[in-house]
Every structure is written in C-alpha cells, then in structure tokens.
Design a protein around this motif. Structure first.
Motif, PDB file in Angstrom:
ATOM      1  N   UNK A 150      -0.748  -2.186   5.512  1.00  0.00           N
ATOM      2  CA  UNK A 150      -0.793  -1.949   3.772  1.00  0.00           C
ATOM      3  C   UNK A 150      -0.527  -2.984   2.862  1.00  0.00           C
ATOM      4  N   UNK A 151      -0.667  -2.880   1.837  1.00  0.00           N
ATOM      5  CA  UNK A 151      -0.681  -3.950   0.830  1.00  0.00           C
ATOM      6  C   UNK A 151       0.936  -4.441   0.986  1.00  0.00           C
ATOM      7  N   UNK A 152       1.719  -3.711   0.734  1.00  0.00           N
ATOM      8  CA  UNK A 152       3.189  -4.078   0.917  1.00  0.00           C
ATOM      9  C   UNK A 152       3.592  -4.880   1.792  1.00  0.00           C
ATOM     10  N   UNK A 153       2.980  -4.274   3.349  1.00  0.00           N
ATOM     11  CA  UNK A 153       3.335  -5.236   4.361  1.00  0.00           C
ATOM     12  C   UNK A 153       2.758  -6.657   4.359  1.00  0.00           C
ATOM     13  N   UNK A 154       1.210  -6.689   3.729  1.00  0.00           N
ATOM     14  CA  UNK A 154       0.917  -7.926   3.605  1.00  0.00           C
ATOM     15  C   UNK A 154       1.691  -8.707   2.718  1.00  0.00           C
ATOM     16  N   UNK A 155       2.093  -8.314   1.716  1.00  0.00           N
ATOM     17  CA  UNK A 155       3.130  -8.902   0.649  1.00  0.00           C
ATOM     18  C   UNK A 155       4.364  -9.427   1.209  1.00  0.00           C
TER      19      UNK A 155
END
Length: 416
Positions: free
Chosen positions: A54-59
């Motif tokens: 997810x985007x949050x994990x990539x962030x």
C-alpha cells in the motif's frame, strides 16, 4: 543481515515504452527518492501486486531509507547487464547502487539497494554461463594457464543479493580468493547469485533451495559431468549463508571437499536477535531499542505454535515469507554435517560480529571425532576474512582491504 539492502519491490513503468530504459529508471528514482511523491511512485506498481504494498507502506520504506542513508544527492554513473541497470548513487551518508530490472517491454520488475558493483570489461575467455533450472548463472571461470593442480573450487555466497565477487563496499573477497588460488594452480568458478541477476524470480514461495542450494549443486554438477574437467577434484566453498547451508548442498552435490567460511551453526533467527542487540549496544541511534524489540517479537512469533505457512511476511524476521522460514526451521545443520564423509575445512574470524566463535565451537564440538575436519580460528579477521581493528562493527565492510594471506595459505594447503 542486509535487510535494508535487500528490500525488493515488484514495479513497472507507466511511461511510454519508447522511452530509453536509462531515462525510465532515472525518472522512477527521482519520483521516489527526491520528489518523495509516494502516490505517484505507487502508480508504477503492476496492478497484480500494488495491493501487497500500500501507499502508506511505500511511504514508510522511503522514510526508513531517508533516515538510514540520508537524502539522495546525485546519480554518479549508470551501468547495465542485460535487463538489469545499476544507478551508482550518492546519498548523504553513503554511496550505493539502485538496481532496477526491466522486462522485455520496458516495465520495471525489480528494485534493490545494493553495495556498489564495479564494472570491468568482461574477458570472454573467463566468462561462463551455466544452466541452473530455469535460469542461467553468469559467472567467471579461472583455469591456471600452467601448473594446473586439477582442483576446481565453486564459490557459494553469503546472504543478500551478491555478485560473483561478493562485493561489499570496495571489498571483493571472492575475487581475492579466486585470484590467489589461480596463482597457486587451482581453478575456480564464481557466479552472480540468482537474487542479484533475477530478483523477480524470488517470490513468497521461494526458500533457500531456490535462493542458494540448487544453483550451488547445479554448478558443481556441471563440472563433475563435463569431459573437459575429467580428473579434477571439485570442491565447494561457502561463505556465511553458503557455509550455513553447506550440509544440505553436500547431500546433493557430493564433491571431494567442502570449505566452511564463517557459517552459522545456530538457527538464523537466533543470530538476528544477537546481532540487533550487539548493534544497538554499539550505536543506539542507528539500531534503536524499538528495532531490537520488534525483531525479538518477530522471532518469538516464528518460534511459537502460532506460526504456520499462512503467516504474513510482515510479522516474520527480515520480511521473508513463511515458506522461507519454514524450510529453515526444519533444517538442522549440525545433524546434517555429521553425514558428510569428505574432508571439511572450517574457518572463522575472531572479529566477526555476525557469525561468532560460538558457532565455530559448535561445529568443532559436533565433529570432534572426525579426523577429516580441519578447524582454524583467525583472531584478527572480520566476517570478510580481512584484518580488522578495534571493536567489530559495520564499518569493517566500508574499509577497503584484502583477504588475509595466512588464511589464503591455509585454504590452499587444505585444497591441495
């Protein structure tokens, strides 16, 4: 062990296929590491795997990179081997390669941060590709032009996405060893690890068999079954993870001799906790108390009755899959090593904080009645078998050096 440097993402480029691969890579790196536009970077993911990261994990991953490496300052040079491109990048705290692997249609399939790989013009006389299951190993074969002792050593890497020289910073221990052996009439073959050349081939179902064992066995079998090497003794040398897995390799390869360089005799998860605690005590700013507690929690879960093949990788050490850890939980190197009938050489550095004298003594005790097992402890050598000074630390890998000559002499004597 090299968790940060072996973070793998499966991604693809939404840019025009007509764009140059080099530019696609430059744009992707800029988007993720300079612009820090996580949502745009996330749009590069293939739909089949986008939900897994997810985007949050990539962030979160990008923030970890920023904390440990500092900001990206510059891309110094770009090299490539086939579909894999290496962006030698200068961060505020270090220099690393951003390794990107492309598909035939110019989609980005792999993203690693790895130690810098230097590129030299390949000598066609020494280049050798060996078929191993569904891939080709890209390697270097060195044969003495004279005084050939009819011995050939196959090298097996440590953990992480290693090249054939086992390059770490400016150090190339496998190259040092191979060239010394060549000068003493001993042939060798060293190859790029499959997770280095084909990172996309390693998935959640993969184990150390696919990562290390099968390729080592296939390389050894190639020379055992090749008429050009009739009369040669085939010897396998494993370093770190390669030595840890040597008893399983020996079960399948059955060669003349085996060399164990800094192989762990204890379960890998036990070493991880010990390493995190050691590094935290050395520098709490780099390895926090929270990081130590997190790895302890992951190891406790792995060792509990709750762990099963459906357990998510996010709850397991190193972010490796349940299948990967299940294989290692079932593997007992101390039991398996007793089944090896061929001569064995165990070497250990005294300034090694990754694999220590505890492991060396466990091997030694297990084989105390085996007269074909040789044990050598080198008090001043690091995990790379390079002379170290002061308290062992990750800085040992950043200091340029050569593999110790006394170790090389002992190794050559054992081989001959």
């Amino acid at each position: 062990m090299k968790k940060l440097l072996t973070l793998l993402f499966i991604v693809y480029s939404v840019l025009s296929f007509s764009q140059d691969r080099k530019e696609i890579g430059n744009t992707f790196i800029k988007t993720l590491l300079i612009d820090k536009n996580t949502e745009k970077a996330h749009s590069y993911f293939d739909s089949s795997v986008a939900g897994l990261i997810p985007v949050e994990q990539l962030k979160s991953i990008t923030e970890q990179l920023q904390e440990q490496l500092g900001g990206l300052k510059n891309i110094l040079e770009v090299n490539h081997e086939g579909n894999t491109y290496y962006y030698y990048s200068e961060f505020e705290k270090t220099k690393l390669d951003v390794q990107l692997t492309f598909s035939d249609s110019n989609k980005l399939m792999g993203f690693f941060l790895i130690p810098h790989k230097t590129f030299e013009k390949p000598d066609e006389k020494t280049t050798l590709k060996i078929k191993s299951d569904a891939i080709e190993l890209n390697g270097t074969l060195l044969i003495p032009p004279s005084n050939d002792k009819k011995r050939l050593v196959v090298f097996v890497h440590g953990s992480g996405a290693n090249d054939r020289d086992e390059t770490i910073g400016e150090n190339k221990p496998f190259k040092d060893i191979a060239e010394y052996l060549l000068a003493n009439g001993i042939a060798s073959y060293r190859y790029d690890k499959r997770t280095y050349t084909y990172p996309e081939a390693f998935n959640e179902k993969s184990t150390v068999e696919e990562e290390t064992i099968n390729d080592a066995v296939n390389a050894a079998d190639y020379f055992k079954n090749n008429a050009d090497f009739k009369g040669y003794q085939i010897i396998i040398l494993g370093h770190s993870q390669g030595a840890y897995l040597m008893p399983e390799i020996a079960k399948k390869a059955q060669v003349s001799k085996y060399i164990f360089m800094a192989g762990n005799a204890r379960p890998l998860q036990d070493l991880l906790v010990e390493q995190y605690e050691y590094l935290h005590a050395m520098d709490p700013a780099k390895v926090s108390a929270q990081a130590v507690q997190e790895v302890k929690k992951q190891v406790a879960f792995l060792n509990s009755s709750q762990f099963n093949l459906n357990s998510p990788a996010s709850e397991l050490p190193l972010g490796q899959s349940a299948a990967y850890w299940q294989y290692l939980k079932n593997y007992n190197q101390l039991n398996e090593v007793k089944k090896i009938k061929a001569p064995m050489f165990f070497a250990q550095g005294g300034k090694d904080y990754q694999v220590t004298e505890k492991d060396f003594n466990l091997w030694k005790n297990e084989l105390k009645n085996n007269k074909a097992a040789v044990f050598k402890l080198y008090p001043s050598l690091s995990h790379l078998f390079i002379v170290g000074s002061g308290k062992p630390s990750p800085k040992d890998y950043e200091t340029k050096g050569k593999v110790d000559e006394q170790f090389l002499k002992d190794l050559t004597q054992f081989i001959l």
